[in-house]
Design a protein around this motif. Structure first.
Motif, mmCIF file in Angstrom:
data_model
loop_
_atom_site.group_PDB
_atom_site.id
_atom_site.type_symbol
_atom_site.label_atom_id
_atom_site.label_comp_id
_atom_site.label_asym_id
_atom_site.label_seq_id
_atom_site.Cartn_x
_atom_site.Cartn_y
_atom_site.Cartn_z
ATOM 1 N N THR A 281 57.619 36.696 85.537
ATOM 2 C CA THR A 281 57.112 36.677 84.266
ATOM 3 C C THR A 281 58.035 37.436 83.303
ATOM 4 O OG1 THR A 281 54.815 37.050 85.301
ATOM 5 C CG2 THR A 281 55.024 37.802 82.870
ATOM 6 N N VAL A 282 58.401 38.495 83.858
ATOM 7 C CA VAL A 282 59.483 39.152 83.009
ATOM 8 C C VAL A 282 60.560 38.406 82.715
ATOM 9 C CG1 VAL A 282 61.078 41.260 82.979
ATOM 10 C CG2 VAL A 282 58.643 41.497 83.776
ATOM 11 N N GLN A 283 61.007 37.713 83.772
ATOM 12 C CA GLN A 283 62.243 36.820 83.320
ATOM 13 C C GLN A 283 61.990 35.768 82.319
ATOM 14 O OE1 GLN A 283 64.016 36.093 87.081
ATOM 15 N NE2 GLN A 283 63.958 38.387 87.688
ATOM 16 N N ILE A 284 60.953 35.193 82.697
ATOM 17 C CA ILE A 284 60.410 34.148 81.641
ATOM 18 C C ILE A 284 60.502 34.329 80.253
ATOM 19 C CG2 ILE A 284 58.620 32.278 81.244
ATOM 20 C CD1 ILE A 284 58.037 32.071 83.927
ATOM 21 N N LEU A 285 59.879 35.659 80.073
ATOM 22 C CA LEU A 285 59.629 36.171 78.797
ATOM 23 C C LEU A 285 61.195 36.342 78.089
ATOM 24 C CD1 LEU A 285 56.482 38.584 79.258
ATOM 25 C CD2 LEU A 285 56.938 36.302 77.796
ATOM 26 N N GLN A 286 61.955 37.123 79.209
ATOM 27 C CA GLN A 286 63.453 37.652 78.606
ATOM 28 C C GLN A 286 63.973 36.325 78.297
ATOM 29 O OE1 GLN A 286 64.337 39.923 81.968
ATOM 30 N NE2 GLN A 286 64.232 41.680 81.094
ATOM 31 N N SER A 287 63.931 35.169 78.882
ATOM 32 C CA SER A 287 64.749 34.013 78.623
ATOM 33 C C SER A 287 64.349 33.348 77.386
ATOM 34 C CB SER A 287 64.847 32.967 79.941
ATOM 35 O OG SER A 287 63.482 32.555 79.928
ATOM 36 N N GLY A 288 63.342 33.980 76.853
ATOM 37 C CA GLY A 288 63.015 33.337 75.313
ATOM 38 C C GLY A 288 62.117 32.117 75.406
ATOM 39 N N VAL A 289 61.625 31.906 76.476
ATOM 40 C CA VAL A 289 60.545 30.748 76.623
ATOM 41 C C VAL A 289 59.182 31.181 75.696
ATOM 42 C CG1 VAL A 289 59.023 29.504 78.288
ATOM 43 C CG2 VAL A 289 61.553 29.909 78.909
ATOM 44 N N PRO A 290 59.048 30.573 74.830
ATOM 45 C CA PRO A 290 57.789 30.826 74.277
ATOM 46 C C PRO A 290 56.470 30.458 74.893
ATOM 47 C CG PRO A 290 58.622 28.984 73.384
ATOM 48 C CD PRO A 290 59.398 29.296 74.408
ATOM 49 N N ILE A 291 56.213 30.943 76.078
ATOM 50 C CA ILE A 291 55.339 30.718 76.848
ATOM 51 C C ILE A 291 53.830 31.029 76.355
ATOM 52 C CG2 ILE A 291 55.216 32.972 78.226
ATOM 53 C CD1 ILE A 291 54.962 30.813 80.707
ATOM 54 N N SER A 329 60.855 20.241 73.432
ATOM 55 C CA SER A 329 61.142 21.551 73.921
ATOM 56 C C SER A 329 60.457 22.041 75.418
ATOM 57 C CB SER A 329 60.707 22.560 72.938
ATOM 58 O OG SER A 329 59.232 22.582 72.848
ATOM 59 N N LEU A 330 59.248 21.088 75.420
ATOM 60 C CA LEU A 330 58.510 21.265 76.702
ATOM 61 C C LEU A 330 59.128 21.222 77.977
ATOM 62 C CD1 LEU A 330 54.762 20.054 76.026
ATOM 63 C CD2 LEU A 330 55.576 22.310 76.342
ATOM 64 N N GLU A 331 59.882 20.051 77.946
ATOM 65 C CA GLU A 331 60.651 19.702 79.078
ATOM 66 C C GLU A 331 61.721 20.827 79.409
ATOM 67 O OE1 GLU A 331 62.255 15.654 78.876
ATOM 68 O OE2 GLU A 331 63.879 16.588 80.405
ATOM 69 N N GLU A 332 62.374 21.448 78.278
ATOM 70 C CA GLU A 332 63.164 22.736 78.633
ATOM 71 C C GLU A 332 62.574 23.854 78.925
ATOM 72 O OE1 GLU A 332 65.561 23.225 75.075
ATOM 73 O OE2 GLU A 332 65.845 25.281 75.764
ATOM 74 N N GLN A 333 61.247 24.131 78.512
ATOM 75 C CA GLN A 333 60.499 25.328 78.942
ATOM 76 C C GLN A 333 60.129 25.204 80.355
ATOM 77 O OE1 GLN A 333 57.278 26.417 76.252
ATOM 78 N NE2 GLN A 333 57.954 25.400 74.455
ATOM 79 N N VAL A 334 59.558 24.078 80.696
ATOM 80 C CA VAL A 334 59.090 23.777 82.077
ATOM 81 C C VAL A 334 60.451 24.180 83.184
ATOM 82 C CG1 VAL A 334 58.009 22.524 83.728
ATOM 83 C CG2 VAL A 334 57.296 22.605 81.643
ATOM 84 N N ASN A 335 61.472 23.386 82.665
ATOM 85 C CA ASN A 335 62.467 23.226 83.692
ATOM 86 C C ASN A 335 63.173 24.817 83.779
ATOM 87 O OD1 ASN A 335 62.654 20.795 84.252
ATOM 88 N ND2 ASN A 335 64.012 20.288 82.561
ATOM 89 N N THR A 336 63.105 25.652 82.769
ATOM 90 C CA THR A 336 63.611 26.976 82.983
ATOM 91 C C THR A 336 62.608 27.813 83.727
ATOM 92 O OG1 THR A 336 64.475 26.628 80.564
ATOM 93 C CG2 THR A 336 64.548 28.995 81.452
#
Lengths: 503, 254
Positions: A281-291, A329-336
């Protein structure tokens, strides 16, 4: 204050936690005759139909969806406009009658119980959506408008109001409790999305916290940063947000709207440990994914969900994710996100874009409450609610689970990990006083554990009736003193929802 | 297999809002009430757009009959994915008297003019609950109909429709061209998103009158009066069983 309470009084306080209202609410003869005296004035303000003394109606307006017992008011009034609210408040003020605002009764902390009797102001007849400004992304609503009603109203405009606490609550009620929800991680809570409030104070004065008809921008949590900001005077709007009806009655709220996401993708991923899930969770937030949503279910909860909905998720800590955005943008978010989960030992990463598969993937999370109840048929459930900094989340969850096991309590955990907020869905038998007491003590330990980790005793449900003592611990005596002074300034007769938030 | 498709959309009150009868009992209060697309029409549009996304349909044309505001409803259909719109102008008293027979004549004429192979409508509108327009359109065109559809799929050049009926589900196969009416469980309509609403502004809406299609819209039905349902009266509590029986006898129920 609470430190002075001796150990001998603890059993008394425990019983009173869930049975608090009984002694206080039972008939105050003097007040009843005052109420009878003002009934004609009430009727002249909101009409014959606008005043109700019937037992059924009073009971409906004395409880919400918490475990606190029903505490009916002496009379329920149904004003139809802010002028009627003001006139009724003036009458109550003159006769020192408590005022309890009521929206949809979907609160979870006993905020609508009439501890000292009084007049319940049911605001459901004020149900207009006013002043929609599509290009400015804002709308003003009255208290009778619920979250789902507003989103239905907005459907053709391409806009929506994303704060989603689960229940179909009144938006002004959500303002009063500073509600949050599963997509707070992206869209913020009520506090970040309210631009202006119209409030009626205890003496009937009507104020607009940001000026009448104004729609100022504060700071937006997402990428659209409009430059027209206003920063005039003290921030009254945020004083009333979260005041839970103790400072005034909210009769209008101006909300910030967002564009409906072009596309939505949902995903699920299992993890070997709580730490792994939180790290992801922390890393997803840190990588700028606007989850948009990131929900955590522990192994007990997943097991319950598997059984309830006939699913077959691996019985380990699991994350449910939701992404909003354009197709690309979704493709990028999901892959990251997928990469990050894999780095943390995540497995069984599944994702889906079409509505039906998404619903199936998220079914476990949506049915969590019922799945928890199904673990022990015939029991009731109570959701705890604490919030800690993200870094402390694994520790507090591990310690909480140990506490649950040691005390033989059923408490599957579900949480909005993006905000460090989690709920233990305590499944308990309301007729077993021993279990009630153990749950109560557990809840207090949990809140204190959260406070010890720089967290808060309430992530989103509010203080209401049950957490007043914890608020004192959390804020410290000096801050509470300031709150008390504000309360005394705005409501010197202590008529506004007495017995809530502050002791 | 590429066909053109007509989908009919109707504009009425947003389903959430309470309906009030006008004091003169001639109709319902329409001023100041929020309007939106009929929910079943939304489902029809969604199905049309889905078929286009599966490349089974070449083009989706949204049609609405009514005054100027009908164009808002067409725009919503365009934002959901329809390609172009047709607004058949009917205003004032003519609009108040516009019923399923007239609309179905218009739809039939348009279906022929546009050489559509499929016409999809909502099963009924939530203002009059008539549930007639789809069926009448099919009859006027002498086309087969698949009504109350909860599932629609192509099988070669035939249409397989699963219908919701009182006894359960009925599956039929019909030839095309055909008329289909959408029931609640056919799909979940998408929301119009802001970017799509903006794109929809550029899509074309052709405007025409019923006369241009050779349709006579005079109504054969006259609304005499509109009444609200009777207000619910308070109940009465009785003390004994004898009282209860007595009251039932008095009101002629026993």
């Amino acid at each position: 204050m609470w430190c002075g309470v001796s150990a001998a009084l603890w059993p008394v306080r425990c019983r009173s936690f869930l049975l608090q209202c009984r002694n206080i609410c039972s008939g105050n003869v003097g007040r009843k005759s005052v109420v009878d005296g003002v009934l004609p004035s009430f009727r002249s303000v909101c009409g014959e139909d606008g005043v109700s003394l019937s037992e059924a109606i009073r009971e409906q307006h004395g409880k919400d969806e918490s475990v606190h017992k029903c505490c009916p008011p002496d009379v329920v009034v149904f004003p139809r406009s802010v002028d009627e609210v003001s006139a009724l408040a003036k009458i109550c003020h003159m006769h020192c009658l408590p005022i309890i605002p009521f929206g949809t009764g979907t609160g979870l902390e006993g905020g609508v119980g009439a501890m000292k009797g009084g007049v319940c102001f049911s605001l459901r007849n004020m149900d207009q959506v006013l002043d929609l400004h599509v290009e400015d992304f804002d709308v003003t609503v009255e208290p009778g408008v619920t979250r789902k009603a507003l989103n239905s109203y907005l459907r053709d405009t391409g806009l929506w109001f994303p704060v989603d606490p689960g229940a179909d609550a009144s938006l002004c009620g959500m303002a009063a409790t500073s509600a949050s929800g599963t997509n707070a991680v992206r869209y913020g809570t009520m506090r970040e999305n309210i631009m202006n409030l119209e409030v009626v104070l205890a003496d009937g004065t009507i104020i607009n916290t940001a000026g009448k008809g104004r729609r100022p921008r504060y700071d937006w949590p997402d990428e659209t940063s409009q430059s027209r900001k206003e920063n005039a005077g003290y921030n009254l709007t945020n004083l009333f947000v979260g005041s839970e009806g103790t400072l005034g009655i909210i009769t209008k709220t101006t909300l910030r709207l967002y564009g409906i996401p072009e596309a939505v993708v949902s995903a699920v991923c299992s993890f070997p440990s709580v730490q792994a899930a939180v790290d992801s969770t922390v890393q997803i937030l840190q990588s700028g994914v606007p989850i948009a949503r990131i929900e955590f279910l522990d192994d007990v909860m997943i097991d319950a969900c598997n059984r309830f909905s006939s699913l077959s998720y691996p019985v380990t800590p699991t994350l449910f994710l939701e992404f909003h955005g354009s197709e690309r943008s979704l493709e990028e978010q999901v892959n990251t996100s997928e990469e990050i989960t894999q780095c943390n030992g995540g497995s069984d990463f599944q994702w889906a874009k079409d509505e039906e598969t998404r619903s199936r993937l998220w079914k476990a999370r949506h049915d969590a409450w019922y799945a928890a109840l199904a673990l022990r048929p015939g029991c009731k459930a109570y959701a705890t609610d604490v919030c800690v900094p993200l870094s402390m989340l694994p520790q507090i969850i591990v310690e909480t689970k140990e506490d649950l096991i040691a005390n033989k309590l059923t408490g599957p955990i579900a949480g909005h990990v993006g905000d460090g907020n989690f709920h233990c869905l305590m499944v308990l038998d309301p007729n077993d006083p021993d279990e009630l007491q153990r749950v109560h003590l557990f809840t207090e330990r949990l809140a204190r554990r959260a406070l010890a980790m720089s967290g808060t005793c309430t992530g989103e449900h509010g203080v209401g009736l049950g957490k007043r003592a914890l608020l004192v611990e959390e804020m410290g005596a000096q801050a509470i003193q300031v709150m008390q002074s504000l309360k005394e300034t705005l409501d010197p007769k202590n008529l506004m929802n007495p017995g809530k938030v502050l002791q | 297999f590429q066909v053109g498709l007509l989908v009919s959309v109707k504009r009425f009150f947003l389903f959430l809002f309470e309906i009030r009868v006008k004091p003169d009992k001639s109709g319902v209060v329409t001023d100041g009430v929020k309007h939106s697309m009929n929910p079943f029409c939304e489902i029809a549009v969604e199905e049309a757009v889905k078929l286009k996304e599966k490349k089974l349909i070449k083009e989706v044309v949204a049609v609405s009959c009514g005054p100027q505001q009908a164009q808002e409803t067409i725009r919503t259909a365009l934002a959901m994915g329809a390609d172009r719109g047709i607004h058949v102008q009917v205003a004032g008293k003519d609009y108040e008297n516009l019923g399923p027979l007239q609309v179905s004549k218009i739809m039939a004429a348009l279906a022929k003019k546009e050489e559509a192979q499929l016409v999809i409508l909502g099963k009924q509108a939530i203002d009059d609950d008539c549930n007639q327009t789809g069926q009448m359109t099919a009859a006027l065109l002498d086309w087969p109909q698949g009504t109350f559809a909860s599932e629609v799929s192509f099988e070669g050049d035939k249409l397989k429709v699963v219908r919701e009926i009182d006894g359960g589900l009925e599956t039929i196969t019909i030839n095309t061209p055909a008329v289909v009416t959408a029931d609640l469980r056919l799909n979940t309509p998408r929301y119009a998103t802001l970017p799509n609403i903006m794109k929809a502004k550029k899509k074309k809406i052709a405007i025409m009158k019923p006369e241009d299609l050779g349709v006579d819209i005079t109504s054969r039905v006259e609304v005499l009066r509109v009444d609200e349902p009777p207000q619910r009266e308070a109940g009465v509590k009785v003390e004994t069983v004898q009282d209860l029986v007595g009251k039932l006898k008095d009101s002629g129920l026993v």
